[in-house]
Each structure stands twice: as structure tokens, then as C-alpha cells.
Design a protein around this motif. Structure first.
Motif, PDB file in Angstrom:
ATOM      1  N   GLY A 130       0.713  -1.331   0.022  1.00 23.37           N
ATOM      2  CA  GLY A 130       0.041  -0.106  -0.114  1.00 23.37           C
ATOM      3  C   GLY A 130       0.854   1.226   0.121  1.00 23.37           C
ATOM      4  O   GLY A 130       0.252   2.521   0.163  1.00 23.37           O
ATOM      5  N   GLY A 131       2.127   1.230  -0.084  1.00 21.62           N
ATOM      6  CA  GLY A 131       2.956   2.479  -0.136  1.00 21.62           C
ATOM      7  C   GLY A 131       3.519   2.892   1.235  1.00 21.62           C
ATOM      8  O   GLY A 131       3.817   4.087   1.288  1.00 21.62           O
ATOM      9  N   ARG A 132       3.094   2.073   2.238  1.00 23.52           N
ATOM     10  CA  ARG A 132       3.243   2.785   3.588  1.00 23.52           C
ATOM     11  C   ARG A 132       4.577   2.227   4.201  1.00 23.52           C
ATOM     12  O   ARG A 132       5.091   1.302   3.908  1.00 23.52           O
ATOM     13  N   LEU A 133       5.616   3.014   4.723  1.00 23.59           N
ATOM     14  CA  LEU A 133       6.539   2.791   5.254  1.00 23.59           C
ATOM     15  C   LEU A 133       6.443   1.932   6.561  1.00 23.59           C
ATOM     16  O   LEU A 133       5.837   2.441   7.594  1.00 23.59           O
ATOM     17  N   VAL A 134       7.140   0.721   6.480  1.00 23.54           N
ATOM     18  CA  VAL A 134       7.071  -0.285   7.615  1.00 23.54           C
ATOM     19  C   VAL A 134       8.261  -0.464   8.389  1.00 23.54           C
ATOM     20  O   VAL A 134       8.115  -1.295   9.483  1.00 23.54           O
ATOM     21  N   GLY A 135       9.381   0.167   7.718  1.00 17.05           N
ATOM     22  CA  GLY A 135      10.634  -0.309   8.220  1.00 17.05           C
ATOM     23  C   GLY A 135      11.634   0.700   7.922  1.00 17.05           C
ATOM     24  O   GLY A 135      11.420   1.282   6.808  1.00 17.05           O
ATOM     25  N   ALA A 136      12.713   1.076   8.563  1.00 12.72           N
ATOM     26  CA  ALA A 136      13.822   1.876   8.084  1.00 12.72           C
ATOM     27  C   ALA A 136      15.182   1.531   8.657  1.00 12.72           C
ATOM     28  O   ALA A 136      15.226   0.902   9.595  1.00 12.72           O
TER      29      ALA A 136
ATOM     30  N   ILE B 296      13.111  -3.235  11.613  1.00 13.94           N
ATOM     31  CA  ILE B 296      12.108  -4.010  10.867  1.00 13.94           C
ATOM     32  C   ILE B 296      11.575  -4.692  11.816  1.00 13.94           C
ATOM     33  O   ILE B 296      11.913  -4.953  13.011  1.00 13.94           O
ATOM     34  N   ASP B 297      10.673  -5.717  11.191  1.00 10.02           N
ATOM     35  CA  ASP B 297      10.012  -6.550  12.100  1.00 10.02           C
ATOM     36  C   ASP B 297      10.806  -7.934  12.271  1.00 10.02           C
ATOM     37  O   ASP B 297      10.799  -8.874  11.355  1.00 10.02           O
ATOM     38  N   TRP B 298      11.639  -8.017  12.856  1.00  8.73           N
ATOM     39  CA  TRP B 298      12.758  -9.173  13.086  1.00  8.73           C
ATOM     40  C   TRP B 298      11.977 -10.477  13.532  1.00  8.73           C
ATOM     41  O   TRP B 298      12.518 -11.666  12.973  1.00  8.73           O
TER      42      TRP B 298
ATOM     43  N   TRP C 289      11.574  -9.284   4.007  1.00 11.54           N
ATOM     44  CA  TRP C 289      12.208  -8.109   4.729  1.00 11.54           C
ATOM     45  C   TRP C 289      13.673  -8.009   4.030  1.00 11.54           C
ATOM     46  O   TRP C 289      14.313  -7.068   3.682  1.00 11.54           O
ATOM     47  N   LEU C 290      14.365  -9.152   4.069  1.00  8.95           N
ATOM     48  CA  LEU C 290      15.836  -9.053   4.190  1.00  8.95           C
ATOM     49  C   LEU C 290      16.379  -9.428   3.017  1.00  8.95           C
ATOM     50  O   LEU C 290      17.506  -8.857   2.713  1.00  8.95           O
ATOM     51  N   ASP C 291      15.730 -10.056   1.958  1.00 11.81           N
ATOM     52  CA  ASP C 291      16.308 -10.376   0.646  1.00 11.81           C
ATOM     53  C   ASP C 291      16.320  -9.243   0.104  1.00 11.81           C
ATOM     54  O   ASP C 291      17.445  -9.132  -0.894  1.00 11.81           O
ATOM     55  N   PRO C 292      15.778  -8.298  -0.117  1.00 15.63           N
ATOM     56  CA  PRO C 292      16.114  -6.920  -0.781  1.00 15.63           C
ATOM     57  C   PRO C 292      17.236  -6.237  -0.656  1.00 15.63           C
ATOM     58  O   PRO C 292      17.781  -5.417  -1.413  1.00 15.63           O
ATOM     59  N   LEU C 293      17.664  -6.357   0.676  1.00 13.81           N
ATOM     60  CA  LEU C 293      18.914  -5.525   1.201  1.00 13.81           C
ATOM     61  C   LEU C 293      19.998  -5.873   0.414  1.00 13.81           C
ATOM     62  O   LEU C 293      20.701  -4.894  -0.061  1.00 13.81           O
ATOM     63  N   PRO C 294      20.776  -6.980   0.428  1.00 16.76           N
ATOM     64  CA  PRO C 294      21.982  -7.293  -0.307  1.00 16.76           C
ATOM     65  C   PRO C 294      21.744  -7.033  -1.578  1.00 16.76           C
ATOM     66  O   PRO C 294      22.732  -6.375  -2.154  1.00 16.76           O
ATOM     67  N   ALA C 295      20.700  -7.217  -2.194  1.00 18.20           N
ATOM     68  CA  ALA C 295      20.644  -6.982  -3.678  1.00 18.20           C
ATOM     69  C   ALA C 295      20.644  -5.393  -4.099  1.00 18.20           C
ATOM     70  O   ALA C 295      21.381  -5.137  -4.956  1.00 18.20           O
TER      71      ALA C 295
ATOM     72  N   PRO D  25      18.848  -5.912  16.399  1.00 19.19           N
ATOM     73  CA  PRO D  25      18.319  -5.361  17.894  1.00 19.19           C
ATOM     74  C   PRO D  25      17.475  -6.446  18.524  1.00 19.19           C
ATOM     75  O   PRO D  25      16.458  -6.152  18.891  1.00 19.19           O
ATOM     76  N   VAL D  26      17.995  -7.929  18.652  1.00 19.03           N
ATOM     77  CA  VAL D  26      17.196  -8.698  19.158  1.00 19.03           C
ATOM     78  C   VAL D  26      18.052  -9.540  20.506  1.00 19.03           C
ATOM     79  O   VAL D  26      19.252 -10.059  20.204  1.00 19.03           O
TER      80      VAL D  26
END
Length: 375
Positions: free
Chosen positions: A51-57, A81-83, A91-97, A112-113
Motif C-alpha cells: 500500500g506504499g506505507r513505510l513499515v521499516g527503516a 524492521i519486524d525481526w 524483509w531481508l532479501d531486498p537488502l543485499p540486492a 536488535p534482538v
């Protein structure tokens, strides 16, 4: 099928608004932290749902390799993010790419877990137990099974836990073990009651001797720095330069006027101890401390910490964080005194999941490992 999350750069304003809507994130995940680190290129990243909502930063710091346009990408104590999401891969797959496209050869992050906690009593008992050489030899007061599942999932995704460098559990990145005093639902009287007898006695002694703890400003950083370099020599660590602290003050207080504070303990015209404190939401960190070996009998450190702890309570903190501790319990370890001091304030030892690497170029990642090991 869940809609993939989109990862893209966000503005400082978007990043700060996201942080403000959460109970807290690490101060190293704030846009201002990028200004503290001029040797790194900083970028704010946002995760957006369908929906285009910011859910993690997250704040990513990009450190260039000498003579190469390739970068180590680092998200200290983040991202936010939601760990524990059942679809963590989303959540994590787009980060290294994404970061590979920015020229990164390796990605490092610090989820931060929390994995385990040991109460102040449990740590005290462990120090006294000749059979316990490290914190992990002592039974934890609480254990988070979800953290172990998370570690398994990260490995399956190709992440590798960073082997702790440095000495006695202090890693080259952020500490895996910290000491925190829980504040949620406690009055200041409760927190005072949680101090051990030695702490309470020392606070009284400082008061009787006339130690005065005051808040300082940018102009007092050189006084802090004089004590800090003395502390570095005494405790055998490499001090940061004065401009680092001046930059930190300017950047953090520009973002929020009360983000960073400086406290100084005075006695008869002498500054005997000084410390910096950082606040983000309901989390307060004691970040850097310094003291002289002179006049230790008037107990300036206890007086200063108690003032900071009381101010943190007044700010509505849910936790007062003493930051890094050693995980070794050996009497011969010069860092054990620091662990005793922090736990004496009613702090519990907390183990985080540690830092994790995703090598994008194995050769360059390995070269960095070798370089870090030789430092």
C-alpha cells in the motif's frame, strides 16, 4: 502470496518520523549518526508495503575500500524492521540486492534482538562461582527461544555471524553483551533500592564530600576530553579524537535538542568525572564515560551515574543502558571491575544476537576479514 516489500532511499524527515512513532531505535540508526561518521557515506533506507506505507527503516553506512569504488555496507544495531516476522525473507532479501547495486562488496548488520538476560543477582553469583569463566557458563535468568530460530533463519538466508574480534567479548563493531537497568513500571525509589550497598554508600559519601554534578554543553567537551584521554591510557583503549565528540554533539543536538547530554562531576573546583548520555524515545544510553584517578575517595562516578539515572527516569525511560560489558568472569580480567560497577547499579547482563555479514564478493570480504584481524 504476500506482496514483496519495496526497499528504497527515504528522506531524513521520513526516517525521523518513522523513529518517532516507535518506542525506540538505536541511536546508531538515526539520520544524525551518519553526520557523526564523515569517513562513511550514509543513506536512510525505507521498507514499503504493497500500500506504499513505510513499515521499516535503517541507516546504512558505506565505507569505501582504499583505491576501489567498492564499499562495506554497515547497519549498526539495525535495521528497524519486524525481526520476528514469519516471512523475514521478504524483509531481508531486498537488502543485499539493493546494496550490491550501490557498490557494496559485503553487508554487515546488528539485529536488535535479545537472546538471554542475567539478573544482577545471577551475574554476582556467576562472578563468585570459580566454575564460571564466561557469562554463558552461568544459567540465564530468561532465554528467548525465538532468537535461536531467527539465527537459524539468517544462516539459511546466507548470513554469517561475525566472529567476535577485540578482547574479552568486545567486538570490533558493536558490543554483543551489554548491561541494562530496567525502568518500566518502577519508581525512582525502586531503582535506588536496586543499587547494591556499595553504590548507595558511595552516593552518600559523594554528597557528604560536596561533589556537585552539573550538565555541560559543547564548550565543556574539552574538559570531558582531558579526562577521557586519561581514562583511555589507564584502561588500555584507543581514544577517539576530540572533533569526534564535537561532531557528535552538533549532529545529535541539531536533530533533537535533548538527544545528547554531557554531565560533569565537580569537587572543589576540579572536574573529576564526565559522561555523555543519549536518549531516543524510551531508551537512554550512557555512551562515553571518563574520570581521573585523583580524589577517587569522594566517589564522583557513582554520584554522576546516579544523577544521570535519575534524569533518565524523569525523561520517562523504560531502560537505562550502560552499553558494553565483558562476557568474561575471570578475576585476572581488567574489565571485570567495570562489569561489577555496572551490575552494582541493579543492571542485568543482556546478550544480543550479535553482528551478521552477507558477503557479496567473497574475495574482498575475506580480504577485509584479514585486515580487521591484523588491526
Amino acid at each position: 502470496m504476500p506482496v514483496p516489500l519495496t526497499l528504497r532511499p527515504i528522506t531524513r524527515a521520513e526516517h525521523l518520523a518513522f523513529v518517532a512513532a516507535r518506542p525506540s531505535v538505536s541511536h546508531m540508526q538515526l539520520p544524525s549518526w551518519g553526520d557523526v561518521k564523515p569517513d562513511w557515506r550514509a543513506e536512510s533506507l525505507g521498507w514499503f508495503d504493497g500500500g506504499g506505507r513505510l513499515v521499516g527503516a535503517g541507516l546504512v553506512l558505506l565505507r569505501p575500500l582504499p583505491k576501489l569504488k567498492r564499499y562495506l555496507a554497515y547497519l549498526p544495531e539495525g535495521p528497524a524492521i519486524d525481526w520476528h516476522a514469519p516471512d523475514l525473507e521478504r524483509w531481508l532479501d531486498p537488502l543485499p540486492a539493493y546494496l550490491k547495486g550501490r557498490g557494496a562488496f559485503s553487508v554487515k548488520m546488528g539485529p536488535p534482538v535479545v537472546v538471554r538476560r542475567w539478573s544482577a543477582e545471577a551475574v554476582k553469583a556467576a562472578i563468585a562461582d570459580p566454575g564460571a569463566r564466561r557469562l554463558l557458563d552461568a544459567e540465564a535468568t530468561t532465554v528467548e527461544p525465538a532468537a535461536f530460530e531467527l539465527a537459524d533463519r539468517l544462516r539459511r538466508m546466507g548470513w554469517q555471524r561475525t566472529e567476535p574480534g577485540g578482547e574479552d567479548g568486545f567486538a570490533a563493531g558493536q558490543p554483543r553483551y551489554v548491561c541494562q537497568v530496567p525502568y518500566a513500571g518502577r519508581s525512582l525509589a525502586d531503582i535506588h533500592q536496586g543499587l547494591n550497598q556499595q553504590w548507595r554508600r558511595n552516593i552518600k559519601k559523594a554528597d557528604k564530600a560536596g561533589v556537585k554534578v552539573v550538565r555541560g554543553g559543547h564548550e565543556d567537551l574539552p574538559a570531558f576530553y582531558t579526562l577521557y584521554t586519561e581514562t583511555a591510557e589507564r584502561d588500555r583503549f584507543m581514544p577517539r579524537p576530540l572533533p569526534y565528540f564535537q561532531r557528535m554533539w552538533t549532529a545529535l543536538t541539531a536533530e533533537h535538542p535533548d538527544r545528547m547530554r554531557l554531565y560533569l562531576a565537580h569537587h572543589e573546583g576540579d572536574v573529576l568525572a564526565a559522561a555523555t548520555m543519549i536518549t531516543v524515545g524510551k531508551h537512554v544510553w550512557y555512551s562515553y564515560g571518563a574520570s581521573t584517578s585523583r580524589k577517587r575517595e569522594v566517589q564522583p562516578n557513582n554520584a554522576m551515574q546516579w544523577r544521570m539515572m535519575a534524569d533518565a527516569h524523569e525523561l520517562g525511560a523504560a531502560v537505562y543502558d550502560f552499553r558494553g560489558i565483558t562476557d568474561t568472569l575471570e578475576e585476572s580480567d581488567h574489565l571485570l571491575g567495570l562489569l561489577r560497577f555496572k551490575v552494582g547499579a541493579g543492571g542485568e547482563a543482556v546478550e544480543y544476537l550479535g553482528e551478521w555479514d552477507f558477503p557479496l564478493n567473497r574475495l574482498l570480504h575475506k580480504a577485509l576479514d584479514v585486515y580487521m584481524a591484523r588491526r
